[in-house]
Design a protein around this motif. Sequence first.
Motif, short mmCIF file in Angstrom:
data_model
loop_
_atom_site.label_atom_id
_atom_site.label_comp_id
_atom_site.label_asym_id
_atom_site.label_seq_id
_atom_site.Cartn_x
_atom_site.Cartn_y
_atom_site.Cartn_z
N TRP A 154 51.40 75.84 53.24
CA TRP A 154 51.88 74.65 53.93
C TRP A 154 52.67 73.76 52.98
N LYS A 155 52.16 73.54 51.77
CA LYS A 155 52.86 72.70 50.79
C LYS A 155 54.20 73.30 50.41
N SER A 156 54.25 74.60 50.18
CA SER A 156 55.51 75.23 49.76
C SER A 156 56.56 75.17 50.86
N LEU A 157 56.14 75.22 52.12
CA LEU A 157 57.09 75.15 53.23
C LEU A 157 57.78 73.79 53.32
N GLN A 158 57.24 72.78 52.64
CA GLN A 158 57.87 71.47 52.64
C GLN A 158 59.22 71.50 51.92
N ALA A 159 59.48 72.56 51.16
CA ALA A 159 60.76 72.69 50.47
C ALA A 159 61.91 72.93 51.43
N PHE A 160 61.60 73.27 52.70
CA PHE A 160 62.65 73.41 53.70
C PHE A 160 63.01 72.01 54.21
N LYS A 161 63.67 71.23 53.36
CA LYS A 161 64.00 69.84 53.68
C LYS A 161 64.87 69.73 54.92
N SER A 162 65.77 70.68 55.12
CA SER A 162 66.67 70.61 56.27
C SER A 162 65.94 70.81 57.59
N GLN A 163 64.71 71.29 57.55
CA GLN A 163 63.95 71.55 58.77
C GLN A 163 62.81 70.56 58.98
N SER A 164 62.63 69.63 58.06
CA SER A 164 61.45 68.74 58.10
C SER A 164 61.39 67.88 59.36
N LYS A 214 62.10 68.94 62.35
CA LYS A 214 61.83 69.80 63.51
C LYS A 214 60.34 69.76 63.84
N SER A 215 60.04 69.76 65.13
CA SER A 215 58.64 69.65 65.57
C SER A 215 57.79 70.80 65.05
N TYR A 216 58.37 71.98 64.96
CA TYR A 216 57.57 73.13 64.53
C TYR A 216 57.26 73.12 63.04
N PHE A 217 57.83 72.19 62.27
CA PHE A 217 57.49 72.07 60.86
C PHE A 217 56.44 70.99 60.60
N LYS A 218 56.01 70.32 61.65
CA LYS A 218 54.94 69.34 61.51
C LYS A 218 53.63 70.07 61.24
N LYS A 219 52.73 69.43 60.52
CA LYS A 219 51.47 70.08 60.14
C LYS A 219 50.69 70.58 61.35
N GLU A 220 50.65 69.78 62.41
CA GLU A 220 49.90 70.20 63.61
C GLU A 220 50.48 71.48 64.21
N SER A 221 51.80 71.58 64.23
CA SER A 221 52.45 72.78 64.77
C SER A 221 52.19 73.98 63.89
N LEU A 222 52.28 73.78 62.57
CA LEU A 222 52.01 74.89 61.65
C LEU A 222 50.55 75.34 61.76
N ASP A 223 49.64 74.40 61.90
CA ASP A 223 48.23 74.75 62.07
C ASP A 223 48.05 75.59 63.34
N ALA A 224 48.68 75.15 64.43
CA ALA A 224 48.57 75.89 65.69
C ALA A 224 49.20 77.27 65.59
N PHE A 225 50.33 77.36 64.90
CA PHE A 225 51.03 78.63 64.72
C PHE A 225 50.14 79.65 63.99
N HIS A 226 49.35 79.17 63.05
CA HIS A 226 48.50 80.05 62.25
C HIS A 226 47.11 80.24 62.85
N SER A 227 46.92 79.78 64.06
CA SER A 227 45.62 79.90 64.73
C SER A 227 45.66 80.97 65.82
N ASN A 228 44.53 81.63 66.01
CA ASN A 228 44.38 82.59 67.09
C ASN A 228 42.93 82.48 67.56
#
Length: 200
Positions: A150-160, A162-176
């Motif tokens: 999650w921390k390393s993905l913060q380097a995508f500054k141009s995407q910060s 976007k809703s899918y780069f928010k922590k909640e979205s990333l958490d949901a993306f990695h959940s099953n």
Amino acid sequence: MKFLNLNKVLCLSPHPDDVEIGMMGTIFRHDETNKLNRRDEVDNVWDFWKPGVTDHVQVHHSKYDYFEDCTEPGWINYIENEFIKKHDYDGLFIPTKEDSMFEHRFVNGFGAALCRFSPISIIEYHTFSSLNSWQPNLFVDIESIYYEKWKSLQAFKSQSHKSYFKKESLDAFHSNFQCNKKGKGMVEQFKIIELFGGKY
């Protein structure tokens, strides 16, 4: 990358964040050893990790900037000649076929063509735009390194923004749900299309 007994794999990324979002944790779990310059952002994501951690990862940027810069046969020939024939790959990771992004579907179509002469395993990786109809058949537990991912993905500054780069979205993306009820909180998802035994 020691994953599914594969020794050397090629991961195709239609956009400069697809592989990182879809499977960065799996890459680290199986280690044995745009004009905003989004290519630099990819390099920055991998540079986030401690020295030595990413020694087994090589990032290659294509000579083309956009899909329109080359035809489908041109892309296949380029990847085949520059990578498949020059390296001893036994695995190919591609984005999902069932996807809302045409670029992902386009790159998915390279899979069978690139592996037509060699016993190279083909595995799809989950992305933000994978459709709900896509059904993974392999889950990799990345709970122990999820925070670092999650921390390393913060380097995508141009995407910060976007809703899918928010922590909640990333958490949901990695959940099953099925994984979660079995004690596996954060996972990356894959679908094995064709699997050959790795080299021993």
